[in-house]
Design a protein around this motif. Structure first.
Motif, PDB file in Angstrom:
ATOM      1  N   ASN A  17      -8.632  16.841  -5.039  1.00  0.00           N
ATOM      2  CA  ASN A  17      -8.926  17.468  -6.475  1.00  0.00           C
ATOM      3  C   ASN A  17      -9.584  18.448  -6.234  1.00  0.00           C
ATOM      4  OD1 ASN A  17      -8.112  16.889  -9.760  1.00  0.00           O
ATOM      5  ND2 ASN A  17     -10.081  17.844  -9.029  1.00  0.00           N
ATOM      6  N   ILE A  18      -9.056  19.866  -6.400  1.00  0.00           N
ATOM      7  CA  ILE A  18     -10.068  20.883  -6.493  1.00  0.00           C
ATOM      8  C   ILE A  18      -9.856  21.687  -7.812  1.00  0.00           C
ATOM      9  CG2 ILE A  18     -10.332  23.251  -5.251  1.00  0.00           C
ATOM     10  CD1 ILE A  18      -9.139  21.957  -2.715  1.00  0.00           C
ATOM     11  N   SER A  19     -10.849  21.370  -8.758  1.00  0.00           N
ATOM     12  CA  SER A  19     -10.651  21.789 -10.115  1.00  0.00           C
ATOM     13  C   SER A  19     -11.729  23.041 -10.237  1.00  0.00           C
ATOM     14  CB  SER A  19     -11.508  20.916 -11.148  1.00  0.00           C
ATOM     15  OG  SER A  19     -10.457  19.853 -11.424  1.00  0.00           O
ATOM     16  N   LEU A  55      -2.281  14.908   3.000  1.00  0.00           N
ATOM     17  CA  LEU A  55      -2.821  14.794   1.769  1.00  0.00           C
ATOM     18  C   LEU A  55      -2.239  15.241   0.601  1.00  0.00           C
ATOM     19  CD1 LEU A  55      -6.379  15.145   3.285  1.00  0.00           C
ATOM     20  CD2 LEU A  55      -5.316  13.157   2.431  1.00  0.00           C
ATOM     21  N   VAL A  56      -2.166  15.042  -0.544  1.00  0.00           N
ATOM     22  CA  VAL A  56      -1.809  15.557  -1.795  1.00  0.00           C
ATOM     23  C   VAL A  56      -2.855  16.361  -2.327  1.00  0.00           C
ATOM     24  CG1 VAL A  56      -0.666  15.194  -4.011  1.00  0.00           C
ATOM     25  CG2 VAL A  56      -0.206  13.521  -2.319  1.00  0.00           C
ATOM     26  N   VAL A  57      -2.775  17.744  -2.368  1.00  0.00           N
ATOM     27  CA  VAL A  57      -3.979  18.611  -2.768  1.00  0.00           C
ATOM     28  C   VAL A  57      -3.441  19.294  -3.900  1.00  0.00           C
ATOM     29  CG1 VAL A  57      -5.169  20.576  -2.129  1.00  0.00           C
ATOM     30  CG2 VAL A  57      -4.248  19.111  -0.199  1.00  0.00           C
ATOM     31  N   VAL A  58      -4.338  18.938  -4.957  1.00  0.00           N
ATOM     32  CA  VAL A  58      -4.112  19.394  -6.440  1.00  0.00           C
ATOM     33  C   VAL A  58      -5.310  20.261  -6.908  1.00  0.00           C
ATOM     34  CG1 VAL A  58      -3.589  18.294  -8.802  1.00  0.00           C
ATOM     35  CG2 VAL A  58      -3.161  17.027  -6.784  1.00  0.00           C
ATOM     36  N   VAL A  59      -4.549  21.483  -7.219  1.00  0.00           N
ATOM     37  CA  VAL A  59      -5.525  22.526  -7.389  1.00  0.00           C
ATOM     38  C   VAL A  59      -5.630  23.336  -8.764  1.00  0.00           C
ATOM     39  CG1 VAL A  59      -6.370  24.850  -6.267  1.00  0.00           C
ATOM     40  CG2 VAL A  59      -5.594  22.951  -5.087  1.00  0.00           C
ATOM     41  N   ALA A  60      -6.753  23.489  -9.503  1.00  0.00           N
ATOM     42  CA  ALA A  60      -6.629  24.215 -10.668  1.00  0.00           C
ATOM     43  C   ALA A  60      -6.202  25.478 -10.562  1.00  0.00           C
ATOM     44  CB  ALA A  60      -7.799  24.159 -11.496  1.00  0.00           C
ATOM     45  N   THR A 102      -8.369  24.483 -17.164  1.00  0.00           N
ATOM     46  CA  THR A 102      -7.314  23.986 -16.191  1.00  0.00           C
ATOM     47  C   THR A 102      -8.159  22.939 -15.102  1.00  0.00           C
ATOM     48  OG1 THR A 102      -7.865  25.763 -14.825  1.00  0.00           O
ATOM     49  CG2 THR A 102      -5.645  25.949 -16.182  1.00  0.00           C
ATOM     50  N   SER A 103      -9.399  22.953 -15.282  1.00  0.00           N
ATOM     51  CA  SER A 103     -10.357  22.000 -14.655  1.00  0.00           C
ATOM     52  C   SER A 103     -10.112  20.721 -15.102  1.00  0.00           C
ATOM     53  CB  SER A 103     -11.903  22.331 -14.646  1.00  0.00           C
ATOM     54  OG  SER A 103     -12.168  23.346 -14.029  1.00  0.00           O
ATOM     55  N   MET A 104      -9.748  20.477 -16.461  1.00  0.00           N
ATOM     56  CA  MET A 104      -9.581  19.101 -16.988  1.00  0.00           C
ATOM     57  C   MET A 104      -7.950  18.674 -16.659  1.00  0.00           C
ATOM     58  SD  MET A 104     -12.211  20.431 -18.229  1.00  0.00           S
ATOM     59  CE  MET A 104     -13.076  19.559 -17.023  1.00  0.00           C
ATOM     60  N   ALA A 105      -7.154  19.757 -16.659  1.00  0.00           N
ATOM     61  CA  ALA A 105      -5.605  19.362 -16.406  1.00  0.00           C
ATOM     62  C   ALA A 105      -5.532  18.992 -15.064  1.00  0.00           C
ATOM     63  CB  ALA A 105      -4.949  20.698 -16.909  1.00  0.00           C
ATOM     64  N   THR A 106      -6.278  19.390 -14.066  1.00  0.00           N
ATOM     65  CA  THR A 106      -5.977  19.166 -12.715  1.00  0.00           C
ATOM     66  C   THR A 106      -6.161  17.785 -12.261  1.00  0.00           C
ATOM     67  OG1 THR A 106      -6.530  21.449 -12.106  1.00  0.00           O
ATOM     68  CG2 THR A 106      -6.563  19.811 -10.290  1.00  0.00           C
ATOM     69  N   PRO A 107      -7.298  17.072 -12.836  1.00  0.00           N
ATOM     70  CA  PRO A 107      -7.434  15.574 -12.492  1.00  0.00           C
ATOM     71  C   PRO A 107      -6.335  14.768 -13.481  1.00  0.00           C
ATOM     72  CG  PRO A 107      -9.381  16.618 -13.759  1.00  0.00           C
ATOM     73  CD  PRO A 107      -8.641  17.706 -13.339  1.00  0.00           C
ATOM     74  N   ILE A 108      -6.064  15.212 -14.353  1.00  0.00           N
ATOM     75  CA  ILE A 108      -5.045  14.628 -15.250  1.00  0.00           C
ATOM     76  C   ILE A 108      -3.712  14.311 -14.125  1.00  0.00           C
ATOM     77  CG2 ILE A 108      -3.405  14.389 -17.078  1.00  0.00           C
ATOM     78  CD1 ILE A 108      -5.534  15.621 -18.770  1.00  0.00           C
ATOM     79  N   VAL A 109      -3.587  15.262 -13.396  1.00  0.00           N
ATOM     80  CA  VAL A 109      -2.304  15.321 -12.247  1.00  0.00           C
ATOM     81  C   VAL A 109      -2.926  14.498 -11.173  1.00  0.00           C
ATOM     82  CG1 VAL A 109      -0.861  16.585 -10.746  1.00  0.00           C
ATOM     83  CG2 VAL A 109      -1.296  17.569 -13.081  1.00  0.00           C
ATOM     84  N   SER A 110      -4.130  14.573 -10.823  1.00  0.00           N
ATOM     85  CA  SER A 110      -4.344  13.960  -9.718  1.00  0.00           C
ATOM     86  C   SER A 110      -4.325  12.421  -9.893  1.00  0.00           C
ATOM     87  CB  SER A 110      -6.030  14.349  -9.153  1.00  0.00           C
ATOM     88  OG  SER A 110      -5.917  15.659  -8.802  1.00  0.00           O
ATOM     89  N   GLY A 111      -4.876  11.957 -11.160  1.00  0.00           N
ATOM     90  CA  GLY A 111      -4.887  10.522 -11.535  1.00  0.00           C
ATOM     91  C   GLY A 111      -3.619   9.831 -11.575  1.00  0.00           C
ATOM     92  N   THR A 112      -2.759  10.785 -12.243  1.00  0.00           N
ATOM     93  CA  THR A 112      -1.219  10.467 -12.293  1.00  0.00           C
ATOM     94  C   THR A 112      -0.575  10.239 -11.012  1.00  0.00           C
ATOM     95  OG1 THR A 112      -1.366  11.741 -14.446  1.00  0.00           O
ATOM     96  CG2 THR A 112       0.898  10.811 -13.077  1.00  0.00           C
ATOM     97  N   VAL A 113      -1.080  10.999  -9.905  1.00  0.00           N
ATOM     98  CA  VAL A 113      -0.807  10.917  -8.364  1.00  0.00           C
ATOM     99  C   VAL A 113      -1.017   9.536  -7.853  1.00  0.00           C
ATOM    100  CG1 VAL A 113      -0.525  11.943  -6.201  1.00  0.00           C
ATOM    101  CG2 VAL A 113      -0.073  13.441  -8.081  1.00  0.00           C
ATOM    102  N   ALA A 114      -2.429   9.270  -8.352  1.00  0.00           N
ATOM    103  CA  ALA A 114      -3.138   8.015  -7.876  1.00  0.00           C
ATOM    104  C   ALA A 114      -2.113   6.835  -8.379  1.00  0.00           C
ATOM    105  CB  ALA A 114      -4.564   8.041  -8.220  1.00  0.00           C
ATOM    106  N   LEU A 115      -1.742   6.893  -9.648  1.00  0.00           N
ATOM    107  CA  LEU A 115      -0.780   5.913 -10.048  1.00  0.00           C
ATOM    108  C   LEU A 115       0.414   5.664  -9.104  1.00  0.00           C
ATOM    109  CD1 LEU A 115      -1.020   6.370 -13.918  1.00  0.00           C
ATOM    110  CD2 LEU A 115      -2.351   4.647 -12.466  1.00  0.00           C
ATOM    111  N   LEU A 116       0.954   6.738  -9.030  1.00  0.00           N
ATOM    112  CA  LEU A 116       2.366   6.840  -8.335  1.00  0.00           C
ATOM    113  C   LEU A 116       2.079   6.141  -6.973  1.00  0.00           C
ATOM    114  CD1 LEU A 116       5.178   7.923  -7.709  1.00  0.00           C
ATOM    115  CD2 LEU A 116       4.411   9.981  -7.322  1.00  0.00           C
TER     116      LEU A 116
END
Length: 295
Positions: free
Chosen positions: A131-133, A161-166, A238-252
């Protein structure tokens, strides 16, 4: 969308009721650090590893609060009075690499050191997501893919790795996606008017035909852990939107650990909800956790 803690915002209860909580998945977060908030110890310690790449101080600690907030959105085990959760993937783990200063700024060399550490250690710590916010304005306008940060995130992506960036908060003009969110490989997260943000970085990426952001997620007044006591704080961006996506990917990934990073990206794309905005604003559309998990 009145309530802005993530559990309510995304209606994750059905996912949790199936026992999908992010267990066994670790996200590496490049940020300002992490404070040992009580939420990170429910139901067990989720701070898997901490390293300070700036002054080598022992931790965990966070002298800004941004990294703690981002980490809480991913993995806080805390609940509000109404039973809704603070973190998206409350049983997932966090590896915090402090690469940002007290004022939230960062040097590219520290970002690169943190990413290099991930390349060397991701297997040891079970890291599946990065996660790169944080973003830097694109310096090399002619060839944005030649930027050091972009090359490095693409190395992480190529490792699997799944890389999720703001997408950054320099919008809403076009060509305002920050680096390394300009990489065609990584998942770049913006936010839309629906989610309350009119500042989200927008595509396209200069000098290329890369369409960004890839996806949008909620980003306004998001409640998460603060860096003192048992406190919470609301932050936007977008710093907050990014971990929402990272967390969802963790669930997946906790539910379907065999998925590759490409599979994850395709699943995000196929399930996103069209908000009727230009592609340069919304990418594939709004994050849809139940759609991603196919439940």
């Amino acid at each position: 969308m009145g309530m802005t803690n993530v559990g309510n915002l995304l209606e994750l209860r059905r996912i949790y009721s199936r026992g999908i909580t992010g267990k066994g998945i670790t996200t590496a977060v490049l940020d300002t650090g992490i404070y040992a908030h009580p939420d990170f110890f429910i139901p067990r310690n989720k701070i898997v590893y901490f390293q300070d790449f700036i002054r080598n101080r022992k931790g965990p600690f966070d002298d800004n609060g941004h990294g703690t907030h981002v980490s809480g959105i991913i993995a806080s085990g805390g609940r509000l009075g109404d039973g809704s959760g603070i973190g998206v993937a409350p049983e997932s783990g966090i590896v915090m690499l402090k690469v940002l200063e007290k004022d939230g700024s960062g040097k590219i060399k520290n970002m690169l050191k943190g990413m290099e550490w991930i390349l060397l250690n991701h297997e040891k710590y079970g890291i599946r997501i990065v996660n790169i916010s944080v973003g830097m304005p694109v310096k090399n306008i002619e060839n944005p893919e030649e930027e050091e940060l972009v090359k490095k995130v693409e190395q992480l992506w190529n490792t699997g790795l799944v890389v999720v960036v703001a997408a950054g908060n320099d919008g809403p003009a076009p060509y305002t996606i920050t680096s390394p969110g300009t990489s065609r490989k990584v998942i770049t997260v913006g936010t839309g008017k629906e989610a309350g943000g009119d500042y989200s970085g927008q595509g396209p990426v200069p000098g290329t035909c890369v369409c960004k952001p890839d996806i949008i997620a909620p980003a306004i007044n998001i409640l998460s852990c603060d860096n003192h006591g048992k406190n919470y704080k609301r932050r936007s961006g977008t710093s907050m939107a990014t971990p929402i996506v990272s967390g969802t990917v963790a669930l997946l990934l906790s539910n379907e650990p065999w998925l590759s990073n490409r599979d994850v990206k395709i699943r995000l794309m196929q399930s996103a909800l069209d908000c009727g905005m230009a592609k340069s604003r919304q990418g594939w559309g709004l994050l849809n956790p139940e759609g991603i998990l196919r439940i």
